[in-house]
Scaffold this motif. Structure first.
Motif, PDB file in Angstrom:
ATOM      1  N   ILE A  90      87.031  74.578  59.597  1.00 21.34           N
ATOM      2  CA  ILE A  90      87.588  75.290  58.444  1.00 21.34           C
ATOM      3  C   ILE A  90      87.420  76.782  58.708  1.00 21.34           C
ATOM      4  N   TRP A  91      88.482  77.537  58.470  1.00 18.59           N
ATOM      5  CA  TRP A  91      88.455  78.968  58.710  1.00 18.59           C
ATOM      6  C   TRP A  91      89.071  79.699  57.522  1.00 18.59           C
ATOM      7  N   THR A  92      88.791  80.986  57.426  1.00 18.08           N
ATOM      8  CA  THR A  92      89.327  81.820  56.354  1.00 18.08           C
ATOM      9  C   THR A  92      90.210  82.890  56.979  1.00 18.08           C
ATOM     10  N   ARG A  97      92.658  83.057  52.219  1.00 17.90           N
ATOM     11  CA  ARG A  97      92.937  81.624  52.065  1.00 17.90           C
ATOM     12  C   ARG A  97      92.264  80.839  53.178  1.00 17.90           C
ATOM     13  N   GLN A  98      91.782  79.644  52.824  1.00 19.17           N
ATOM     14  CA  GLN A  98      91.154  78.796  53.826  1.00 19.17           C
ATOM     15  C   GLN A  98      92.188  77.936  54.536  1.00 19.17           C
ATOM     16  N   THR A 100      92.559  74.830  57.937  1.00 19.91           N
ATOM     17  CA  THR A 100      91.864  73.812  58.708  1.00 19.91           C
ATOM     18  C   THR A 100      92.463  73.750  60.097  1.00 19.91           C
TER      19      THR A 100
END
Length: 144
Positions: A90-92, A97-98, A100
């Motif tokens: 998971i990244w931002t 916004r996040q 995947t």
């Protein structure tokens, strides 16, 4: 004994990038977009899912030489989870916004685009007289 395999068919989103581990092992990374269309309540819906693919050894070198942005491939491999969570990474993003990241370690990559199709997509296949569209590099070619 547990077994997991993922089979994806899609197109490269950008040219592959090859690097070498400190021990000299080649590894190539590229992204593959898969898509499907279906009819929902709002009408036709097109859904695209991105996968980050890692390829090792001789197969990494072949993929780096023959694949280009837009190339159609079939990838067989295993999902590589985030070691901390056991789930997709998971990244931002910069906008907050996040997202995947689904990551796959490939055991087989089959080239589905012909040389002509790849050249029309902005790249061309390099190399000898083999038709890259018929090439398949598998797990037996990985030196570990």
């Amino acid at each position: 004994m547990a077994f997991q395999t993922v089979i994806l068919v899609g197109n490269l989103g950008r040219d592959p990038e090859m690097r070498y581990t400190p021990s000299g092992e080649p590894v190539t990374s590229f992204s593959v977009a898969t898509s499907r269309e279906y009819t929902g309540k709002e009408g036709k819906v097109k859904e695209t899912t991105w996968f980050r693919i890692s390829v090792w050894g001789k197969m990494a070198e072949v993929c780096n030489n023959y694949l280009r942005k837009g190339s159609k491939v079939l990838v067989e491999g295993r999902l590589t989870p985030d070691p901390a969570t056991g789930a997709p990474r998971i990244w931002t993003g910069k906008d907050g916004r996040q997202g995947t990241s689904y990551e796959v370690t490939a055991s087989t990559v089959r080239f589905l685009s012909s040389r002509t199709e790849s050249a029309e997509g902005g790249g061309s296949y390099a190399g000898g007289g083999e038709d890259a569209g018929d090439m398949m590099v598998g797990e037996d070619d990985i030196p570990f």
